[in-house]
Design a protein around this motif. Structure first.
Motif, PDB file in Angstrom:
ATOM      1  N   ALA B 323       0.839  -1.212   0.000  1.00 19.94           N
ATOM      2  CA  ALA B 323       0.000   0.000   0.000  1.00 19.94           C
ATOM      3  C   ALA B 323       0.870   1.257   0.000  1.00 19.94           C
ATOM      4  CB  ALA B 323      -0.915  -0.008   1.229  1.00 19.94           C
ATOM      5  N   LEU B 324       1.950   1.193   0.705  1.00 21.14           N
ATOM      6  CA  LEU B 324       2.857   2.366   0.731  1.00 21.14           C
ATOM      7  C   LEU B 324       3.480   2.604  -0.635  1.00 21.14           C
ATOM      8  CD1 LEU B 324       4.215   4.574   2.389  1.00 21.14           C
ATOM      9  CD2 LEU B 324       6.019   2.946   2.979  1.00 21.14           C
ATOM     10  N   ASN B 325       3.879   1.509  -1.259  1.00 20.45           N
ATOM     11  CA  ASN B 325       4.464   1.663  -2.594  1.00 20.45           C
ATOM     12  C   ASN B 325       3.486   2.301  -3.564  1.00 20.45           C
ATOM     13  OD1 ASN B 325       6.942   0.727  -1.937  1.00 20.45           O
ATOM     14  ND2 ASN B 325       6.584  -1.389  -2.632  1.00 20.45           N
ATOM     15  N   ARG B 326       2.231   1.882  -3.455  1.00 17.51           N
ATOM     16  CA  ARG B 326       1.229   2.436  -4.356  1.00 17.51           C
ATOM     17  C   ARG B 326       1.014   3.943  -4.085  1.00 17.51           C
ATOM     18  NH1 ARG B 326      -1.339  -2.476  -3.279  1.00 17.51           N
ATOM     19  NH2 ARG B 326      -2.748  -1.524  -1.753  1.00 17.51           N
ATOM     20  N   ALA B 327       0.981   4.259  -2.831  1.00 23.36           N
ATOM     21  CA  ALA B 327       0.760   5.675  -2.493  1.00 23.36           C
ATOM     22  C   ALA B 327       1.931   6.544  -2.963  1.00 23.36           C
ATOM     23  CB  ALA B 327       0.563   5.831  -0.982  1.00 23.36           C
ATOM     24  N   ILE B 328       3.129   6.027  -2.825  1.00 29.06           N
ATOM     25  CA  ILE B 328       4.325   6.796  -3.229  1.00 29.06           C
ATOM     26  C   ILE B 328       4.367   6.949  -4.738  1.00 29.06           C
ATOM     27  CG2 ILE B 328       6.860   6.718  -3.328  1.00 29.06           C
ATOM     28  CD1 ILE B 328       6.761   5.414  -0.538  1.00 29.06           C
ATOM     29  N   ALA B 329       3.946   5.892  -5.404  1.00 30.53           N
ATOM     30  CA  ALA B 329       3.994   5.927  -6.869  1.00 30.53           C
ATOM     31  C   ALA B 329       3.075   6.992  -7.436  1.00 30.53           C
ATOM     32  CB  ALA B 329       3.604   4.553  -7.427  1.00 30.53           C
ATOM     33  N   ALA B 330       2.041   7.318  -6.680  1.00 27.29           N
ATOM     34  CA  ALA B 330       1.102   8.332  -7.174  1.00 27.29           C
ATOM     35  C   ALA B 330       1.635   9.744  -6.992  1.00 27.29           C
ATOM     36  CB  ALA B 330      -0.236   8.192  -6.439  1.00 27.29           C
ATOM     37  N   LEU B 331       2.725   9.914  -6.277  1.00 24.15           N
ATOM     38  CA  LEU B 331       3.238  11.269  -5.996  1.00 24.15           C
ATOM     39  C   LEU B 331       4.277  11.661  -7.039  1.00 24.15           C
ATOM     40  CD1 LEU B 331       3.706  10.950  -2.129  1.00 24.15           C
ATOM     41  CD2 LEU B 331       1.799  12.007  -3.364  1.00 24.15           C
ATOM     42  N   SER B 332       4.338  12.931  -7.342  1.00 23.07           N
ATOM     43  CA  SER B 332       5.345  13.434  -8.275  1.00 23.07           C
ATOM     44  C   SER B 332       6.556  13.923  -7.503  1.00 23.07           C
ATOM     45  CB  SER B 332       4.772  14.564  -9.133  1.00 23.07           C
ATOM     46  OG  SER B 332       4.350  15.622  -8.290  1.00 23.07           O
ATOM     47  N   ASN B 333       7.656  13.985  -8.209  1.00 22.77           N
ATOM     48  CA  ASN B 333       8.913  14.477  -7.640  1.00 22.77           C
ATOM     49  C   ASN B 333       9.318  13.681  -6.405  1.00 22.77           C
ATOM     50  OD1 ASN B 333       9.118  16.500  -9.627  1.00 22.77           O
ATOM     51  ND2 ASN B 333       7.777  17.841  -8.425  1.00 22.77           N
ATOM     52  N   VAL B 334       9.123  12.415  -6.498  1.00 18.59           N
ATOM     53  CA  VAL B 334       9.535  11.504  -5.422  1.00 18.59           C
ATOM     54  C   VAL B 334      10.396  10.422  -6.052  1.00 18.59           C
ATOM     55  CG1 VAL B 334       8.755   9.822  -3.711  1.00 18.59           C
ATOM     56  CG2 VAL B 334       7.493  11.949  -4.025  1.00 18.59           C
ATOM     57  N   THR B 335      11.431  10.050  -5.386  1.00 22.16           N
ATOM     58  CA  THR B 335      12.309   9.003  -5.901  1.00 22.16           C
ATOM     59  C   THR B 335      12.563   7.990  -4.807  1.00 22.16           C
ATOM     60  OG1 THR B 335      14.424   8.584  -6.960  1.00 22.16           O
ATOM     61  CG2 THR B 335      14.402  10.282  -5.291  1.00 22.16           C
ATOM     62  N   ARG B 336      12.901   6.807  -5.248  1.00 22.98           N
ATOM     63  CA  ARG B 336      13.205   5.748  -4.269  1.00 22.98           C
ATOM     64  C   ARG B 336      14.701   5.747  -4.007  1.00 22.98           C
ATOM     65  NH1 ARG B 336       9.269   1.855  -4.055  1.00 22.98           N
ATOM     66  NH2 ARG B 336       7.272   2.784  -4.511  1.00 22.98           N
ATOM     67  N   SER B 337      15.031   5.573  -2.747  1.00 23.43           N
ATOM     68  CA  SER B 337      16.445   5.553  -2.415  1.00 23.43           C
ATOM     69  C   SER B 337      16.626   4.783  -1.132  1.00 23.43           C
ATOM     70  CB  SER B 337      16.971   6.982  -2.260  1.00 23.43           C
ATOM     71  OG  SER B 337      18.252   6.954  -1.694  1.00 23.43           O
ATOM     72  N   GLU B 338      17.760   4.159  -0.978  1.00 22.82           N
ATOM     73  CA  GLU B 338      18.023   3.415   0.252  1.00 22.82           C
ATOM     74  C   GLU B 338      18.511   4.326   1.368  1.00 22.82           C
ATOM     75  OE1 GLU B 338      20.464   0.046  -0.347  1.00 22.82           O
ATOM     76  OE2 GLU B 338      18.984  -0.995  -1.567  1.00 22.82           O
ATOM     77  N   SER B 339      18.981   5.473   1.009  1.00 22.83           N
ATOM     78  CA  SER B 339      19.359   6.448   2.058  1.00 22.83           C
ATOM     79  C   SER B 339      18.672   7.753   1.707  1.00 22.83           C
ATOM     80  CB  SER B 339      20.876   6.630   2.120  1.00 22.83           C
ATOM     81  OG  SER B 339      21.348   7.033   0.858  1.00 22.83           O
ATOM     82  N   GLY B 340      17.387   7.736   1.899  1.00 20.39           N
ATOM     83  CA  GLY B 340      16.585   8.864   1.421  1.00 20.39           C
ATOM     84  C   GLY B 340      16.370   9.922   2.470  1.00 20.39           C
ATOM     85  N   HIS B 341      15.453  10.816   2.100  1.00 20.69           N
ATOM     86  CA  HIS B 341      15.100  11.874   3.030  1.00 20.69           C
ATOM     87  C   HIS B 341      14.036  11.410   4.008  1.00 20.69           C
ATOM     88  CE1 HIS B 341      16.277  14.241  -0.763  1.00 20.69           C
ATOM     89  NE2 HIS B 341      17.237  14.483   0.131  1.00 20.69           N
ATOM     90  N   LEU B 342      13.242  10.430   3.577  1.00 16.69           N
ATOM     91  CA  LEU B 342      12.109   9.979   4.389  1.00 16.69           C
ATOM     92  C   LEU B 342      12.118   8.458   4.408  1.00 16.69           C
ATOM     93  CD1 LEU B 342       9.442  10.613   5.877  1.00 16.69           C
ATOM     94  CD2 LEU B 342       8.312  10.679   3.635  1.00 16.69           C
ATOM     95  N   GLN B 343      12.021   7.943   5.611  1.00 17.48           N
ATOM     96  CA  GLN B 343      12.147   6.501   5.806  1.00 17.48           C
ATOM     97  C   GLN B 343      10.841   5.971   6.417  1.00 17.48           C
ATOM     98  OE1 GLN B 343      15.055   4.876   8.748  1.00 17.48           O
ATOM     99  NE2 GLN B 343      16.420   4.735   6.960  1.00 17.48           N
ATOM    100  N   PHE B 344      10.248   4.980   5.797  1.00 16.95           N
ATOM    101  CA  PHE B 344       9.104   4.269   6.380  1.00 16.95           C
ATOM    102  C   PHE B 344       9.643   2.955   6.925  1.00 16.95           C
ATOM    103  CE2 PHE B 344       7.257   7.159   3.354  1.00 16.95           C
ATOM    104  CZ  PHE B 344       6.104   7.614   3.968  1.00 16.95           C
ATOM    105  N   LEU B 345       9.403   2.691   8.196  1.00 22.69           N
ATOM    106  CA  LEU B 345      10.053   1.535   8.809  1.00 22.69           C
ATOM    107  C   LEU B 345       9.172   0.952   9.906  1.00 22.69           C
ATOM    108  CD1 LEU B 345      12.928   2.802  11.124  1.00 22.69           C
ATOM    109  CD2 LEU B 345      10.977   4.136  10.426  1.00 22.69           C
ATOM    110  N   PRO B 346       9.417  -0.315  10.293  1.00 24.01           N
ATOM    111  CA  PRO B 346       8.676  -0.887  11.425  1.00 24.01           C
ATOM    112  C   PRO B 346       9.067  -0.202  12.725  1.00 24.01           C
ATOM    113  CG  PRO B 346       9.924  -2.562  10.213  1.00 24.01           C
ATOM    114  CD  PRO B 346      10.336  -1.255   9.678  1.00 24.01           C
TER     115      PRO B 346
END
Lengths: 283, 602
Positions: B323-346
């Motif tokens: 669900a998170l992946n889908r929500a992120i995919a709908a946003l513009s100017n967002v990129t995937r990164s392993e050391s990003g600005h925003l981290q979703f985690l348990p």
């Protein structure tokens, strides 16, 4: 009051030009000239005899006397000289205190210059104790010397460049504090003859009664508020009269001439007044 | 004539004193003589005191009396007419840009208003006082308070209205304060109070100097870019404030080069126009040809440089991860990164300290130190939302089953969403630069990920993070908007801003905040000599572009009061002072010189 030379009315002066300086009866000195001198000369006027000495002019031997007394005597004659004349002019501001006085001064000076020329004297003009006397060659030249801007009269000075045995004519209003005897003696010292001519306005000699007046001395000797009432005028006239009589008496005492000339008179009247006082004589 | 200090008139007593002195003093007519000594005796003056004579009216007496009179009047503070109580005219000038709209004859409401103000100033006496205030969000006094008419005239000549639409209330308040109870208040606008949406101003003269005009202006502008496709566009909103469609030539200039020139037709009302524009062009100027109002015909648009937010999804595989992946995919100017600005985690991973500058959103069972006493519970509401928090912007949680919520310790953080006393969404304490949000939620069981609030929450998180990235929040602003630029570091050199002729220093800090300057144009942010950012500042004001409400007329009236305002300057501001001073000086000098001259002449 004016600082430029006074302009004399020469036509009027020439019209009245019939005078010369009156010579004293006593012999006078000077260069060879037309007036009898005090020494022995070659004039026609016999003076004395003296014993002949070698070298004397044989033409002056009195042969008649030699025939009578068998003694050679020489006839001596008076010398003829041109007298030295010192004309002392007061060029202080008081001499031009009004236009009338300046005009009268110009006329008087011109008349005296003409008289000096007729006298055939060696005329020198003295206006200042410091400056050398100026010879007067032409009567008209006297105008250049009449620049009346001095704060004091030259006559007040202790010493004037007067020549020995000179004839002296002093022209002033004498309106300065002085001792008349001392003044006349000083002016006459070593001179052959002295004439004092006082030139004043009639108003200076005989002022009228007026109201209060702020009197200002033209030569900067002070100012004075004064009510010119009868008493003040009477006092002034008395003092002026004493001043004039003092000069007259002082002059008479040393055999000098004194003449009072009102500045507002005509040139001819001035000449007559001077002749009457023995300062001038008919040419 | 009036007197500032009437007690000074006591000095007039000097005049009778002078007359008395002249009366009793003997001043005889001067007479220059020779031989003053012959007059000097012990008794100069008559005894018994002075005679009472008629007073001699001499030049000296007149001059001395004149000098005494002049000096007495100066001491008494004499002024011409009502100089000490000068009329005070306070003028509030409507500084809105519509005042500069030109009619067909080339005349502007500003010009007509200035003429009217000048006529009022001319009616003032020469010692009257004038105060000029320009309206605006921050009203300003451009002449005064209480300057002489000459100074007001020059200030009026310099005044050029240019502000965006604003209420006159603040300016009126300032004008009333400066007018006090005695000043006359005058308002100059291009329309009537009703036309401007203002209430009638009692006790003031409202001069409307406008006239209805048609106008076409740019009322909104945006420059977009699609980096992936290498193209951009300019979107303009045109306002045609007339009854008929208007045709205008529209030019786009980048630097010195004209990029495009097209004929556009604007229907009556508001219309939108989209023009393609190549990506990578520098700042462009988009301009319509001139019409009534020049100010709304041009905009400066800076190409936006989107801040890409790098997002890292470290949630375990499952419904939540997807669900998170889908929500992120709908946003513009967002990129995937392993050391990003925003981290979703348990949430169990929160014990590990975050990398610097990384924001974290944790889901699931929190670490034991954050858990309070109690058991897991599911909640269907009612949810108490912290509506002011930007994370919850647009979030309602309607129909959401918040599953697997554990009780949290009281020190766990600030609750953003709660049910009763149990926190559902919590902002954990930590660094302000790297906040952590705890979703006390089991993603595998909740229906939140299927609710409309889910993409909104994710989007809000991403946008919040984006706002925390260095650079300006936007690249093009309207005049008067707050511009916020994050530097993300301490400045290495003094910060300055420059826009047109205006240049000023900015306070040093990691964040630059300033109001978009009223002059508009290309705003440059400089660090030392280095240009950090370019920002477009534009006059985009629908209210000012609409010139149809322009009207002419006069309403209200001055309230005349007996007293004006006191002159604030000294007596030297009054011409009578100088006249009196000159007279006194001339009389004294003449009295000193003339008697001496008279004496010399005598």
């Amino acid at each position: 009051m004016q600082a430029t030379p006074i302009r004399a009315d020469w036509p009027a002066i020439r019209a009245a030009d019939a005078f010369r300086i009156a010579m004293p009866r006593t012999p006078i000195g000077g260069r060879s000239g037309e007036r009898l001198g005090s020494g022995t000369g070659s004039s026609l006027e016999f003076q004395d005899y003296r014993t002949y000495a070698p070298g004397d002019d044989l033409r002056h031997v009195d042969w008649a006397a030699y025939a009578r007394s068998d003694v050679l005597n020489i006839r001596l004659y008076r010398e003829e000289v041109a007298p030295r004349l010192d004309l002392v002019l007061d060029v202080s501001r008081s001499m031009v205190v009004t236009d009338d006085k300046a005009r009268g001064y110009g006329a008087l000076a011109g008349l005296l210059a003409c008289a000096c020329a007729r006298t055939g004297a060696d005329v020198r003009i003295i206006t200042s104790p410091a400056n050398a006397p100026r010879p007067l060659t032409r009567p008209e030249d006297i105008e250049q010397l009449l620049v009346c801007d001095a704060a004091a009269s030259a006559i007040e000075a202790a010493h004037l460049p007067l020549r020995r045995r000179s004839l002296r004519v002093v022209v002033s209003d004498f309106l300065f504090p002085h001792d008349p005897d001392a003044l006349t003696n000083r002016l006459a010292r070593d001179g052959a003859w002295l004439a004092l001519i006082q030139l004043t306005l009639r108003d200076e000699a005989e002022p009228d009664v007026t109201s209060g007046t702020h009197l200002i001395d033209v030569e900067g000797n002070g100012e004075l508020d004064m009510v010119l009432d009868d008493r003040a005028i009477r006092d002034y006239r008395a003092r002026f009269s004493r001043l004039r009589s003092g000069l007259s008496t002082g002059a008479r005492r040393i055999g000098a001439r004194f003449a009072y000339v009102p500045a507002d008179r005509s040139v001819r009247d001035m000449g007559r007044a001077l002749a009457a006082a023995g300062v001038l004589e008919s040419a | 004539m009036t007197f500032a200090t009437p007690l000074g008139l006591i000095a007039l007593a000097a005049i009778p004193a002078i007359v008395a002195i002249h009366f009793f003093r003997r001043r005889f007519p001067p007479r220059t003589i020779a031989g003053l000594f012959l007059w000097q005796t012990g008794r100069h003056l008559p005894e018994g005191g002075g005679r009472i004579d008629k007073l001699p009216i001499t030049m000296s007496l007149l001059l001395e009396c004149l000098a005494a009179l002049a000096l007495s009047l100066i001491l008494a503070g004499a002024r011409l007419s009502s100089a000490s109580d000068a009329r005070h005219l306070v003028v509030l000038l409507d500084d809105s840009a519509s005042m500069a709209a030109r009619s067909a004859g080339g005349d502007r409401p500003r010009d007509r208003g200035v003429r009217r103000v000048l006529s009022e100033i001319d009616r003032l006496e020469s010692t009257g006082r004038v105060t000029l205030i320009v309206s605006g969000e921050r009203p300003a006094v451009i002449a005064g308070p209480g300057v002489l008419p000459a100074a007001a005239r020059s200030a009026l000549e310099r005044w050029q209205p240019r502000a965006t639409h604003h209420a006159l209330e603040l300016g009126l308040r300032l004008a009333r304060e400066l007018a006090g109870r005695s000043g006359r208040l005058m308002i100059v606008s291009d329309t009537t109070p009703a036309g401007r949406g203002e209430a009638e101003v009692p006790g003031a003269l409202w001069v409307a100097a406008g006239q209805p005009l048609t106008n076409v202006g740019i009322i909104a502008a945006e420059r977009t870019i699609v980096p992936e496709q290498g193209r951009g566009s300019v979107v303009l909103t045109l306002g045609n404030y007339s009854d008929a469609a208007q045709t205008r030539r529209l030019r786009i200039v980048a630097g010195d080069k004209e990029v495009s020139s097209t004929q556009v037709s604007a229907p009556p009302g508001v219309s939108t126009l989209k023009l393609p524009l190549a990506a990578g062009l520098p700042t462009v100027r988009v301009g319509l040809e001139d019409d009534a109002l020049v100010r709304d015909n041009e905009v400066v648009l800076v190409e936006p440089r989107p801040n890409l937010v790098a997002v890292e999804n470290r949630l375990p595989e499952g419904r939540g991860h997807d669900a998170l992946n889908r929500a992120i995919a709908a946003l513009s100017n967002v990129t995937r990164s392993e050391s990003g600005h925003l981290q979703f985690l348990p949430a169990e991973s929160l014990e590990t300290p975050p990398p610097p500058g990384v924001w974290r959103a944790a889901f699931g069972r929190p670490p034991a130190r954050l858990v309070g006493n109690g058991t897991l519970q599911d909640f269907i509401g009612p949810f108490v939302l912290e509506k002011r928090h930007p994370l919850l912007s647009g979030v309602t949680l309607a129909g959401v089953v918040w599953a697997g919520a554990l009780p949290l310790a009281s020190s766990a953080g600030r609750s953003i969403v709660s049910v009763g006393d149990r926190p559902m969404l919590t902002e954990l304490p930590g660094s302000a630069d790297a906040p952590t949000v705890l979703f006390n939620l089991d993603l595998e069981r909740t229906n939140l990920i299927r609710a409309p609030d889910w993409p909104i929450l994710v989007s809000n998180l991403v946008e919040l993070r984006r706002q925390g990235l260095p650079g300006p929040e936007r690249w093009n602003y309207r005049i008067g908007e707050w511009i916020r630029i994050r530097l993300g570091r301490e400045p290495k050199a003094p910060l300055r801003m420059r826009i047109g002729e205006l240049e000023r220093t900015l306070p040093p800090g990691r964040t630059i905040e300033l109001v978009a300057p009223a002059s508009g144009g290309l705003l440059e942010i400089l660090e030392g000599q280095e240009r950090l950012f370019e920002i477009g500042v534009n006059f985009l004001d629908e209210a000012e572009s609409d010139l149809r409400a322009g009207a002419a007329g006069v309403s209200g009236a001055f309230v005349d009061t007996a007293a004006g305002t006191r002159g604030e300057s000294g007596p030297w501001s009054d011409p009578l002072f100088w006249i009196l001073l000159t007279t006194a000086a001339a009389a004294i000098l003449t009295n000193w010189c003339v008697p001496a001259v008279e004496r010399r002449i005598a």
